[in-house]
Design a protein around this motif. Structure first.
Motif, mmCIF file in Angstrom:
data_model
loop_
_atom_site.group_PDB
_atom_site.id
_atom_site.type_symbol
_atom_site.label_atom_id
_atom_site.label_comp_id
_atom_site.label_asym_id
_atom_site.label_seq_id
_atom_site.Cartn_x
_atom_site.Cartn_y
_atom_site.Cartn_z
ATOM 1 N N ARG A 349 0.576 -6.983 7.625
ATOM 2 C CA ARG A 349 1.964 -6.957 8.128
ATOM 3 C C ARG A 349 2.657 -5.639 7.823
ATOM 4 N N ASN A 350 2.235 -4.995 6.758
ATOM 5 C CA ASN A 350 2.919 -3.759 6.368
ATOM 6 C C ASN A 350 1.873 -2.787 5.834
ATOM 7 N N ASN A 351 0.970 -2.393 6.723
ATOM 8 C CA ASN A 351 -0.218 -1.684 6.237
ATOM 9 C C ASN A 351 -0.046 -0.177 6.120
ATOM 10 N N ARG A 352 -0.601 0.345 5.054
ATOM 11 C CA ARG A 352 -0.899 1.774 4.987
ATOM 12 C C ARG A 352 -2.232 1.885 4.266
ATOM 13 N N LEU A 353 -3.153 2.672 4.795
ATOM 14 C CA LEU A 353 -4.492 2.815 4.217
ATOM 15 C C LEU A 353 -4.404 3.097 2.712
ATOM 16 N N MET A 354 -5.149 2.326 1.901
ATOM 17 C CA MET A 354 -5.178 2.587 0.454
ATOM 18 C C MET A 354 -6.187 3.693 0.189
#
Ligand SMILES: CC(C)(COP(=O)(O)OP(=O)(O)OC[C@H]1O[C@@H](n2cnc3c(N)ncnc32)[C@H](O)[C@@H]1OP(=O)(O)O)[C@@H](O)C(=O)NCCC(=O)NCCS
Length: 374
Positions: A349-354
């Protein structure tokens, strides 16, 4: 620089689970674990973790009906479990089976995670079928006939039915349901973090859960509950506890079921499980494993200020239910899939690549040396 093992490092924001390690409290979406165990059920908690709200009666009945209706394994999955039961260890079998569920899924599209409804649907499928996979595998391993799922039973009762071939009493089903509730979620533990890292690449939810199962297998994480029971069986009687604990600590061994990265005073799940273990011992008419566990706890605590964690009393609880120790870590997984999938959905839902970094501790830049000159 962190203390190692990412201790106390905040890696994300989450609204699923809060733990106060000093106070020894655990909440799912704001509700205390004591309330959830006393009043809730495993499907109700799964809904809470996925949606952030308790379900109303219609939503809960809908989820329960869907879970009951989606338990049947496909022909391909059945064939796979038969093969796995012949040669694979329990957690290897479960990891492989869940990975195969991704191939077996008719809606499979490698790049569909952004479709949250599809991922939610897959989460329900995993929650419905993982208990069936584990019970089918376990019966085959023991050379017993496979027991088909009973659509009249809820998750906890159906699992015990499929494992043992007899419908459990209400008290036993309630106790097992409480175990599932307590294992359903626990913040950014190693397996959940693994699932979130994997999900952050926007791969599919089956892949994320497969990696979580791989992480849970380790003895420092979910693998501890099986080892607790192996320890109790090895000790065998109360008069051997003191010597056994002394010897293990002298060898600098870790005693399974003790210690926790976050809880430093008490693990609230262990407190509840201690009561459940006693209750199940009474139901089974055999207090040996409960009393032995208590004695080990006392002897360890007399020497080291370690908290008793969730794995410790779950071992004697499951043993009193007649469940084979090798299946305890898969049981952890079939409960924790609710939390893993809630975290994967939250990540989507609130992704940013780790993509963290490491502090460089290697050599200074150096010049290439040809192989004949080394
Ligand atoms: C859960 C666990 C991995 C947490 O580890 P951690 O936060 O990294 O804690 P550390 O490894 O830094 O341990 C701190 C100290 O307690 C000791 N310790 C921790 N758990 C111990 C255990 N189960 N038995 C004996 N000593 C233990 C360590 O040896 C260390 O002592 P030291 O400072 O004298 O070297 C660890 O407690 C453990 O291995 N427990 C056994 C496995 C288990 O039950 N896992 C399930 C967790 S829910």
């Amino acid at each position: 620089m962190s203390k190692g093992g990412l201790e106390d490092v905040i890696v994300a924001e989450s609204a699923i689970c809060s733990i106060d390690g000093a106070a020894g409290t655990l909440r799912y979406c704001g509700y205390s674990i004591d309330d959830l165990v006393a009043h809730g059920s495993f499907p109700e908690c799964a809904w809470l973790l996925w949606h952030g709200q308790l379900p109303n009666a219609q939503e809960l009945n809908g989820l329960r009906a869907t879970l009951r209706a989606r338990r049947d394994l496909s022909e391909g999955m059945n064939f796979l479990v038969h093969g796995l039961a012949e040669r694979a260890a329990p957690m290897d079998a479960l990891r492989t089976a869940v990975s195969a569920m991704g191939i077996d899924d008719e809606t499979t599209d490698g790049n569909a995670p952004a479709d949250l409804d599809l991922s939610q649907d897959r989460a329900i499928r995993m929650m419905a079928q993982m208990p069936v996979l584990v019970a089918t595998y376990s019966r085959l391993r023991e050379g017993k006939p496979v027991v088909p799922p009973d659509p009249d039973l809820d998750e906890a009762a159906n699992f015990l039915w499929m494992m043992r071939g007899e419908v459990p009493s209400n008290a036993e089903a309630k106790a097992f349901d409480a175990c599932l509730v307590m294992h359903a979620e626990h913040g950014f533990n190693a397996s959940t973090f693994a699932a979130r890292v994997v999900a952050s690449t926007l791969t599919d939810i089956y892949s994320a859960v497969s990696s979580a199962i791989a992480s849970l297998k380790g003895p420092l994480h979910g693998g501890a509950n099986t080892r607790v029971m192996e320890m109790l069986l090895e000790i065998g009687s109360e008069d051997r506890v003191t010597q056994w604990v002394d010897d293990a600590l002298a060898r600098k061994e870790r005693i399974m079921g003790f210690g926790h990265r976050v809880y430093k005073t008490t693990d609230p799940r262990a407190r509840i499980l201690e009561q459940l273990s006693e209750q199940c011992a009474e139901l089974a008419g055999n207090r040996l494993w409960f009393e032995l566990s208590r004695r080990v706890q006392a002897e360890v605590n007399a020497r080291k200020p370690l908290v008793t964690n969730v794995d410790f009393f779950s071992a004697s609880t499951y043993y009193a239910m007649g469940l084979s120790p090798e299946i305890y870590t898969p049981i952890f997984a079939l409960a924790r899939v609710a939390g893993w999938t809630a975290h994967v959905l939250e990540q989507y839902r609130n992704n940013r690549l780790m993509r963290p970094r490491a502090a460089w501790v290697g050599p200074e830049p150096r010049s290439w040396v040809p192989v004949e000159a080394r």
